[in-house]
Motif scaffolding. Structure first.
Motif, short mmCIF file in Angstrom:
data_model
loop_
_atom_site.label_atom_id
_atom_site.label_comp_id
_atom_site.label_asym_id
_atom_site.label_seq_id
_atom_site.Cartn_x
_atom_site.Cartn_y
_atom_site.Cartn_z
N ILE A 10 0.94 -1.22 0.05
CA ILE A 10 -0.03 -0.08 0.05
C ILE A 10 0.79 1.18 -0.17
O ILE A 10 1.84 1.41 0.86
CB ILE A 10 -0.92 0.07 1.11
N ASP A 11 0.62 2.08 -0.84
CA ASP A 11 1.28 3.34 -1.16
C ASP A 11 0.56 4.53 0.07
O ASP A 11 -0.65 4.69 0.04
CB ASP A 11 1.06 4.17 -2.24
N PRO A 12 1.34 4.93 1.09
CA PRO A 12 0.70 5.71 2.04
C PRO A 12 -0.25 6.88 1.43
O PRO A 12 -1.01 7.33 2.13
CB PRO A 12 1.74 6.15 2.98
N ASP A 13 0.56 7.57 0.44
CA ASP A 13 -0.15 8.84 0.09
C ASP A 13 -1.29 8.52 -0.63
O ASP A 13 -2.51 9.21 -0.27
CB ASP A 13 0.64 9.42 -0.82
N MET A 14 -1.56 7.42 -1.19
CA MET A 14 -2.68 7.06 -2.09
C MET A 14 -3.75 6.58 -0.93
O MET A 14 -4.90 6.93 -1.08
CB MET A 14 -2.20 5.85 -2.83
N LEU A 15 -3.49 5.88 -0.02
CA LEU A 15 -4.28 5.39 1.00
C LEU A 15 -4.94 6.66 1.87
O LEU A 15 -6.09 6.78 1.95
CB LEU A 15 -3.52 4.50 2.05
N ASP A 16 -4.10 7.86 2.04
CA ASP A 16 -4.40 8.89 2.72
C ASP A 16 -5.41 9.77 1.83
O ASP A 16 -6.51 10.30 2.49
CB ASP A 16 -3.43 10.04 3.01
N GLU A 17 -5.05 9.77 0.46
CA GLU A 17 -5.81 10.38 -0.35
C GLU A 17 -7.23 9.70 -0.31
O GLU A 17 -8.44 10.39 -0.42
CB GLU A 17 -5.41 10.32 -1.71
N GLN A 18 -7.51 8.36 -0.59
CA GLN A 18 -8.65 7.78 -0.88
C GLN A 18 -9.58 7.81 0.55
O GLN A 18 -10.59 8.03 0.57
CB GLN A 18 -8.41 6.30 -1.06
N ALA A 19 -8.73 7.74 1.63
CA ALA A 19 -9.56 7.81 2.96
C ALA A 19 -10.11 9.09 3.02
O ALA A 19 -11.46 9.53 3.60
CB ALA A 19 -8.77 7.60 4.15
N ARG A 20 -9.47 10.24 2.77
CA ARG A 20 -9.89 11.52 2.94
C ARG A 20 -11.20 11.91 2.00
O ARG A 20 -11.97 12.54 2.08
CB ARG A 20 -8.88 12.86 2.60
N ILE A 21 -11.30 11.30 0.59
CA ILE A 21 -12.31 11.38 -0.22
C ILE A 21 -13.49 10.43 0.21
O ILE A 21 -14.75 11.27 0.23
CB ILE A 21 -11.72 10.81 -1.66
N LEU A 22 -13.29 9.48 0.50
CA LEU A 22 -14.53 8.81 1.27
C LEU A 22 -14.99 8.96 2.31
O LEU A 22 -16.37 9.13 2.61
CB LEU A 22 -13.93 7.19 1.24
N LEU A 23 -14.30 9.53 3.30
CA LEU A 23 -14.65 9.99 4.61
C LEU A 23 -14.97 11.54 4.79
O LEU A 23 -15.67 12.07 5.75
CB LEU A 23 -13.53 9.80 5.80
N ASN A 24 -14.74 12.42 3.56
CA ASN A 24 -14.85 13.70 3.42
C ASN A 24 -14.29 14.39 4.82
O ASN A 24 -15.00 15.14 5.29
CB ASN A 24 -16.29 14.10 3.42
N LEU A 25 -13.10 14.17 4.85
CA LEU A 25 -12.24 14.77 6.12
C LEU A 25 -11.12 15.61 5.54
O LEU A 25 -10.63 15.20 4.32
CB LEU A 25 -11.70 13.62 6.98
N ALA A 26 -10.67 16.44 6.47
CA ALA A 26 -9.39 17.26 5.88
C ALA A 26 -8.50 17.26 7.10
O ALA A 26 -8.98 17.16 8.45
CB ALA A 26 -9.81 18.46 5.50
N HIS A 27 -6.96 17.27 6.97
CA HIS A 27 -6.14 17.39 7.93
C HIS A 27 -6.24 18.81 8.50
O HIS A 27 -6.41 19.57 7.91
CB HIS A 27 -5.01 17.09 7.26
N PRO A 28 -5.93 18.96 9.83
CA PRO A 28 -6.13 20.29 10.45
C PRO A 28 -5.09 21.20 9.94
O PRO A 28 -5.29 22.40 9.85
CB PRO A 28 -5.55 19.96 12.06
#
Length: 105
Positions: free
Chosen positions: A77-95
């Motif tokens: 798993i590529d961490p950047d791709m995982l982070d991107e997909q998680a943010r898209i699916l969960l509609n979240l943003a990092h502080p």
């Protein structure tokens, strides 16, 4: 009597020429405009060109998607791709992310 034979001969020859001309016109028309005529062949060539370009575009898109899917495989798993997909699916943003609201056109 002689004139009737001459007229009949001329009319017979003229009739044969008219029938032959009609047959040639009929087959010539359908050779150009028929279902498998020259015009239809040109249309098929144009359609084949468009479909070939569409196929190349879809092949390139498929390669791109295969690369993205390969980044999400469980064994690597590529961490950047995982982070991107998680943010898209969960509609979240990092502080620390900057979020810009843009009006749709």
């Amino acid at each position: 009597m002689v004139s009737r034979r001459r007229v009949r001969g001329i009319l017979t020859a003229l009739g044969l020429y008219v029938v032959a001309g009609a047959l040639i016109s009929y087959f010539g028309f359908h050779a150009f405009n028929g279902q498998r005529g020259l015009h239809a062949r040109h249309q098929i060539d144009l359609q084949m060109t468009e479909l070939t370009a569409d196929l190349e575009r879809l092949k390139a898109e498929r390669v791109q998607w295969e690369r993205r899917v390969a980044l999400l495989r469980p064994d690597r798993i590529d961490p950047d791709m995982l982070d991107e997909q998680a943010r898209i699916l969960l509609n979240l943003a990092h502080p620390n992310d900057l979020v810009m609201m843009v009006k749709p056109r």
